[in-house]
Enzyme design. Structure first.
Site, PDB file in Angstrom:
ATOM      1  N   ARG A   1       0.848  -1.202   0.000  1.00 58.82           N
ATOM      2  CA  ARG A   1       0.000   0.000   0.000  1.00 58.82           C
ATOM      3  C   ARG A   1       0.879   1.247   0.000  1.00 58.82           C
ATOM      4  NH1 ARG A   1      -4.019   0.132   4.929  1.00 58.82           N
ATOM      5  NH2 ARG A   1      -5.141  -1.473   3.792  1.00 58.82           N
ATOM      6  N   ARG A  54      -1.958   6.779   9.567  1.00 56.51           N
ATOM      7  CA  ARG A  54      -2.060   6.247   8.193  1.00 56.51           C
ATOM      8  C   ARG A  54      -2.144   7.383   7.172  1.00 56.51           C
ATOM      9  NH1 ARG A  54      -4.009   0.918   8.219  1.00 56.51           N
ATOM     10  NH2 ARG A  54      -3.184  -0.164  10.042  1.00 56.51           N
ATOM     11  N   LYS A  70      -3.987   1.380  14.876  1.00 56.41           N
ATOM     12  CA  LYS A  70      -3.898   2.356  13.782  1.00 56.41           C
ATOM     13  C   LYS A  70      -4.527   3.694  14.175  1.00 56.41           C
ATOM     14  CE  LYS A  70      -6.390  -0.510  11.211  1.00 56.41           C
ATOM     15  NZ  LYS A  70      -7.289  -1.125  10.210  1.00 56.41           N
ATOM     16  N   LYS A  86      -6.044   7.399  12.238  1.00 56.33           N
ATOM     17  CA  LYS A  86      -6.416   7.924  10.916  1.00 56.33           C
ATOM     18  C   LYS A  86      -6.775   9.398  10.977  1.00 56.33           C
ATOM     19  CE  LYS A  86      -7.712   3.517   9.017  1.00 56.33           C
ATOM     20  NZ  LYS A  86      -8.759   2.695   8.395  1.00 56.33           N
ATOM     21  N   CYS A 115     -15.106  -2.854  -0.800  1.00 53.98           N
ATOM     22  CA  CYS A 115     -13.745  -3.189  -0.354  1.00 53.98           C
ATOM     23  C   CYS A 115     -13.233  -4.356  -1.186  1.00 53.98           C
ATOM     24  CB  CYS A 115     -13.762  -3.547   1.123  1.00 53.98           C
ATOM     25  SG  CYS A 115     -14.433  -5.190   1.428  1.00 53.98           S
ATOM     26  N   CYS A 153      -8.078 -10.513   0.690  1.00 47.41           N
ATOM     27  CA  CYS A 153      -8.157 -10.127   2.103  1.00 47.41           C
ATOM     28  C   CYS A 153      -8.340 -11.350   3.010  1.00 47.41           C
ATOM     29  CB  CYS A 153      -9.312  -9.153   2.315  1.00 47.41           C
ATOM     30  SG  CYS A 153      -9.447  -8.697   4.049  1.00 47.41           S
ATOM     31  N   CYS A 184     -16.670  -7.904   5.406  1.00 55.12           N
ATOM     32  CA  CYS A 184     -16.707  -8.206   6.842  1.00 55.12           C
ATOM     33  C   CYS A 184     -17.022  -6.905   7.579  1.00 55.12           C
ATOM     34  CB  CYS A 184     -15.376  -8.825   7.296  1.00 55.12           C
ATOM     35  SG  CYS A 184     -14.096  -7.626   7.697  1.00 55.12           S
ATOM     36  N   CYS A 218     -14.110  -1.324   5.678  1.00 52.46           N
ATOM     37  CA  CYS A 218     -13.067  -0.650   4.888  1.00 52.46           C
ATOM     38  C   CYS A 218     -13.620   0.261   3.784  1.00 52.46           C
ATOM     39  CB  CYS A 218     -12.132  -1.684   4.285  1.00 52.46           C
ATOM     40  SG  CYS A 218     -11.217  -2.600   5.546  1.00 52.46           S
TER      41      CYS A 218
HETATM   42 FE1  SRM Z   1      -9.201  -1.603   6.016  1.00 53.05          FE
HETATM   43  C1  SRM Z   1      -7.924  -4.271   7.628  1.00 53.05           C
HETATM   44  C2  SRM Z   1      -8.350  -2.882   3.061  1.00 53.05           C
HETATM   45  C3  SRM Z   1      -9.797   1.410   4.576  1.00 53.05           C
HETATM   46  C4  SRM Z   1     -10.985  -0.645   8.772  1.00 53.05           C
HETATM   47  N1  SRM Z   1      -8.225  -3.263   5.460  1.00 53.05           N
HETATM   48  C5  SRM Z   1      -7.736  -4.231   6.286  1.00 53.05           C
HETATM   49  C6  SRM Z   1      -6.890  -5.245   5.500  1.00 53.05           C
HETATM   50  C7  SRM Z   1      -5.477  -4.789   5.498  1.00 53.05           C
HETATM   51  C8  SRM Z   1      -7.031  -6.716   5.949  1.00 53.05           C
HETATM   52  C9  SRM Z   1      -6.064  -7.264   6.960  1.00 53.05           C
HETATM   53  O1  SRM Z   1      -5.842  -6.635   8.017  1.00 53.05           O
HETATM   54  O2  SRM Z   1      -5.551  -8.355   6.718  1.00 53.05           O
HETATM   55  C10 SRM Z   1      -7.550  -5.075   4.098  1.00 53.05           C
HETATM   56  C11 SRM Z   1      -6.704  -5.454   2.896  1.00 53.05           C
HETATM   57  C12 SRM Z   1      -7.565  -6.058   1.822  1.00 53.05           C
HETATM   58  C13 SRM Z   1      -6.890  -6.298   0.552  1.00 53.05           C
HETATM   59  O3  SRM Z   1      -6.745  -7.475   0.162  1.00 53.05           O
HETATM   60  O4  SRM Z   1      -6.507  -5.345  -0.114  1.00 53.05           O
HETATM   61  C14 SRM Z   1      -8.047  -3.654   4.176  1.00 53.05           C
HETATM   62  N2  SRM Z   1      -8.956  -0.849   4.186  1.00 53.05           N
HETATM   63  C15 SRM Z   1      -8.689  -1.566   3.076  1.00 53.05           C
HETATM   64  C16 SRM Z   1      -8.863  -0.715   1.835  1.00 53.05           C
HETATM   65  C17 SRM Z   1      -7.914  -1.084   0.701  1.00 53.05           C
HETATM   66  C18 SRM Z   1     -10.321  -0.840   1.385  1.00 53.05           C
HETATM   67  C19 SRM Z   1     -10.711  -0.217   0.065  1.00 53.05           C
HETATM   68  O5  SRM Z   1     -11.721  -0.672  -0.455  1.00 53.05           O
HETATM   69  O6  SRM Z   1     -10.099   0.698  -0.423  1.00 53.05           O
HETATM   70  C20 SRM Z   1      -8.650   0.687   2.430  1.00 53.05           C
HETATM   71  C21 SRM Z   1      -7.217   1.113   2.471  1.00 53.05           C
HETATM   72  C22 SRM Z   1      -7.089   2.545   2.905  1.00 53.05           C
HETATM   73  C23 SRM Z   1      -5.701   3.109   2.852  1.00 53.05           C
HETATM   74  O7  SRM Z   1      -5.236   3.467   1.757  1.00 53.05           O
HETATM   75  O8  SRM Z   1      -5.090   3.246   3.916  1.00 53.05           O
HETATM   76  C24 SRM Z   1      -9.156   0.437   3.845  1.00 53.05           C
HETATM   77  N3  SRM Z   1     -10.142   0.115   6.600  1.00 53.05           N
HETATM   78  C25 SRM Z   1     -10.392   1.190   5.806  1.00 53.05           C
HETATM   79  C26 SRM Z   1     -11.389   2.021   6.403  1.00 53.05           C
HETATM   80  C27 SRM Z   1     -11.994   3.286   5.795  1.00 53.05           C
HETATM   81  C28 SRM Z   1     -11.220   4.516   6.129  1.00 53.05           C
HETATM   82  O9  SRM Z   1     -10.206   4.476   6.814  1.00 53.05           O
HETATM   83  O10 SRM Z   1     -11.669   5.574   5.699  1.00 53.05           O
HETATM   84  C29 SRM Z   1     -11.747   1.428   7.605  1.00 53.05           C
HETATM   85  C30 SRM Z   1     -12.856   1.918   8.582  1.00 53.05           C
HETATM   86  C31 SRM Z   1     -12.425   3.095   9.384  1.00 53.05           C
HETATM   87  C32 SRM Z   1     -11.698   2.651  10.602  1.00 53.05           C
HETATM   88  O11 SRM Z   1     -10.489   2.505  10.536  1.00 53.05           O
HETATM   89  O12 SRM Z   1     -12.357   2.416  11.626  1.00 53.05           O
HETATM   90  C33 SRM Z   1     -10.946   0.234   7.724  1.00 53.05           C
HETATM   91  N4  SRM Z   1      -9.370  -2.304   7.893  1.00 53.05           N
HETATM   92  C34 SRM Z   1     -10.197  -1.794   8.865  1.00 53.05           C
HETATM   93  C35 SRM Z   1     -10.144  -2.665  10.019  1.00 53.05           C
HETATM   94  C36 SRM Z   1     -10.927  -2.456  11.340  1.00 53.05           C
HETATM   95  C37 SRM Z   1     -10.114  -1.712  12.329  1.00 53.05           C
HETATM   96  C38 SRM Z   1     -10.785  -1.646  13.683  1.00 53.05           C
HETATM   97  O13 SRM Z   1     -10.810  -0.584  14.270  1.00 53.05           O
HETATM   98  O14 SRM Z   1     -11.268  -2.655  14.143  1.00 53.05           O
HETATM   99  C39 SRM Z   1      -9.271  -3.731   9.692  1.00 53.05           C
HETATM  100  C40 SRM Z   1      -8.887  -4.924  10.579  1.00 53.05           C
HETATM  101  C41 SRM Z   1      -7.703  -4.657  11.422  1.00 53.05           C
HETATM  102  O15 SRM Z   1      -7.103  -3.589  11.413  1.00 53.05           O
HETATM  103  O16 SRM Z   1      -7.377  -5.578  12.165  1.00 53.05           O
HETATM  104  C42 SRM Z   1      -8.809  -3.464   8.347  1.00 53.05           C
HETATM  105 FE1  SF4 Z   2     -11.144  -7.216   4.203  1.00 53.30          FE
HETATM  106 FE2  SF4 Z   2     -13.182  -6.774   5.795  1.00 53.30          FE
HETATM  107 FE3  SF4 Z   2     -11.687  -4.743   5.011  1.00 53.30          FE
HETATM  108 FE4  SF4 Z   2     -13.251  -5.906   3.281  1.00 53.30          FE
HETATM  109  S1  SF4 Z   2     -13.933  -4.806   5.112  1.00 53.30           S
HETATM  110  S2  SF4 Z   2     -11.105  -5.396   2.933  1.00 53.30           S
HETATM  111  S3  SF4 Z   2     -13.231  -8.003   3.929  1.00 53.30           S
HETATM  112  S4  SF4 Z   2     -11.015  -6.386   6.279  1.00 53.30           S
END
Ligand code: SRM
Ligand code: SF4
Length: 562
Positions: free
Chosen positions: A72, A141, A209, A211, A430, A436, A475, A479
């Protein structure tokens, strides 16, 4: 007899960071070892701080585990210089799966890099003077900022401020450079490495993390309330006078775990621009010092705000700052989303907003967005901006270049007018499967089909061309910010989704659970009665999300979750 519970132990990740505060792990040694195709479980955690996720192809799991890496990029405000874009494009072809994935935080993700390609891939990124450092991990981030240079120079100023914050909150370890640029294996027994303390983050970084996002009202394109730290620009006569501070937003939760929940940020106060970095650091250190280091599912800043309260947070912050934040200034968000097609910028140049389905820049038989963009950037040296809704903008285009750019796109099957239906333009998914590791259900691969069926249903009930913000995630981590949409699909199990309703156009309100588990094939059956009533009972131009809050959710108690 009074018994006192033993204090909870710090999580495994805390021990890892404490033992190796440079975040090097044994990444350098494993990288040099060509006999293995993966990193250790400990390095899996360290790699995240370097912007890398070790994944495996979930389509292949039944046969064997095929390890691969997602990388990323960190691109504050979604700004991609033309020279960087060309390198990203070339690296994605040479080492990844030949696609570039625009993320919901204005970054790029590269999927499918195998271990032998990881070193050269990362070197290529860094040689171009781009970086992936701190794109993931327990640090700040990618900082989001409005990308659309439409009407005023304010956007450019806020973009510059977002880069300033991004730089100020970067971790200082030199291990990233040593491993990926200098190719060192690094000796972890080195005393200096063991005793390294990051000046801002300390030895164990953040509990989780963090943000940050900037927004310019009335447009909430960055979904600012979903961030740990938000800055809302306050302008007078078009000039920036300061920012309202927001804190404590976040969306991730786990099914059946009531300790976890999505939360919108609170408005804390107002600051003038010279205090931006100091305030950002102070908020970050509240998370650093008070976040739950024993339970990673409960470790985000939002839980501190949720449990200790806004007044506590405000006092703690003021104490750290040594001055009191002024009361927040009035502001209002009315909308979100991107502008598509050609528009004139505030400085006379032009920009082109391009819809990118689920953020995936790729080539297919009839649609070659990837090739077209490469040709355009090579020929016109165009800057690209990634949007928080997974789309892109070609910016600062001369009037005379509009026509040839439109022609190149048309030759590759990419229209600049009527790019996609109103439903598709307002949607996000997502990545979920097959990359993922946390996905419980499909998202990116099924949303286009679900949207097609929803469009057909809308036409049937007389709502053709109605904009409804629809987001899906595989899930409940949220994201693609599914908990802020008017209709949210949240993966529950293979082929099954929770159905959420009730977000608003300004993205200031969480939606609410409507159905606990809906099979993909039953989505239309569930939505039909709701759309039918919306068509009949909406008041004036009432939006679907508002109608659901006023009528549907009033009549339907939230189902029990498991
Ligand atoms: Fe996310 C984890 C993809 C924005 C909340 N996110 C992941 C992971 C890395 C899975 C993992 O931990 O193994 C995913 C990778 C999937 C893949 O195969 O690419 C993933 N997140 C993404 C992206 C690519 C989704 C997208 O459709 O674009 C976004 C990357 C953003 C970036 O450039 O940094 C992405 N993730 C978000 C957002 C939205 C935002 O930030 O505006 C959220 C919700 C806001 C928040 O943070 O609360 C988000 N991602 C999570 C979480 C839940 C964190 C928590 O508080 O519980 C996880 C799980 C974790 O961290 O353990 C996670
Ligand atoms: Fe993976 Fe869940 Fe984030 Fe989708 S919402 S990219 S399934 S961690």
């Amino acid at each position: 007899m009074i018994t006192t519970a033993a204090p909870a132990k710090p999580s495994r990740n805390e021990g890892l960071k404490d033992n190796c505060p440079t975040l090097a792990g044994t990444i350098g040694t494993t990288l040099a070892n060509t006999a293995v195709d993966r990193f250790s479980d400990d390095d899996y955690e360290f790699l995240k701080f370097h912007g890398i996720y070790q994944q495996d192809d979930r389509d292949q799991r039944k046969i064997a585990k095929h390890y691969m890496f997602m990388v990323r990029g960190r691109l504050p405000g979604g700004l991609v210089k033309p020279e960087h874009y060309l390198v990203f494009d070339q690296l994605s072809t040479q080492y990844a799966n030949n696609t570039l994935r625009i993320t919901s935080r204005q970054g790029f993700q590269f999927h499918g890099v195998v271990k032998t390609g990881l070193g050269p891939f990362m070197k290529g990124i860094n040689d171009a003077l781009a970086t992936t450092l701190a794109a993931c991990g327990d640090v700040n981030r990618n900082v989001m900022a409005p990308p659309t240079p439409a009407t005023s120079a304010l956007v450019e100023q806020v973009q510059a401020d977002s880069r300033q914050i991004s730089d100020a909150l970067l971790p200082q370890t030199s291990a990233y450079h040593q491993i990926w640029v200098e190719g060192q294996e690094l000796n972890l027994q080195d005393e200096a490495a063991k005793n390294f303390v990051d000046p801002l983050y300390g030895k164990t970084y953040l509990p989780r993390k963090f943000k940050t996002a900037f927004a310019i009202p009335p447009l909430n394109d960055v979904d600012v309330f979903t961030n740990c730290l938000g800055f809302v620009a306050i302008a007078e006569q078009g000039k920036l006078v300061g920012y309202n501070l927001l804190a404590g937003g976040g969306l991730g939760m786990s099914h059946g775990n009531v300790q976890t929940y999505p939360r919108v940020a609170d408005v804390i106060g107002f600051l003038t621009p010279e205090h931006l970095v100091t305030v950002a650091k102070a908020v970050l250190t509240v998370h650093r010092d008070f976040g739950d280091r024993t339970n990673r599912k409960h470790a985000r800043l939002k839980y501190i705000l949720g449990e200790k309260g806004v007044e506590w947070f405000r006092n703690e912050l003021n104490e750290r700052l040594g001055f009191k934040l002024a009361p927040a200034r009035p502001f209002e968000f009315t909308k979100q989303g991107d502008l598509f097609g050609w528009h004139q910028q505030f400085d006379g140049n032009h920009f082109l907003g391009l819809y990118v389905e689920t953020g995936r820049i790729k080539d297919t038989d009839k649609y070659q967005l990837k090739t077209a963009l490469r040709k355009i950037v090579e020929q016109f040296h165009t800057e690209i901006r990634l949007t928080p809704s997974q789309n892109l903008i070609l910016t600062s285009v001369k009037a005379s270049d509009r026509e040839p750019i439109t022609k190149i796109l048309a030759e590759h099957g990419v229209p600049v007018e009527n790019q996609a239906t109103v439903i598709r333009r307002a949607s996000m998914a997502c990545p979920a499967l097959p990359t993922c590791g946390l996905a419980l259900a499909e998202s990116e691969r099924v949303l286009p089909d679900i949207l097609g069926r929803i469009e057909q249903l809308l036409a049937e009930v007389g709502l053709k061309d109605e904009e409804i913000i629809i987001r899906s995630t595989g899930c409940p981590n949220g994201c693609a910010r599914s908990f802020m949409s008017e209709i949210g699909f949240v993966g529950k199990a293979p082929g099954k989704y929770q159905l959420y309703l009730g977000g608003n156009q300004a993205s200031t309100r969480l939606n609410r659970l409507f159905k606990e588990s809906v099979k993909n094939e039953d989505i239309i059956t569930e939505l039909r009665p709701v759309f039918t009533r919306f068509a009949k009972e909406r008041i004036g131009a009432e939006r679907f999300g508002d109608f659901c809050v006023r009528v549907i959710l009033q009549e339907t108690p939230a189902p029990a979750t498991t």
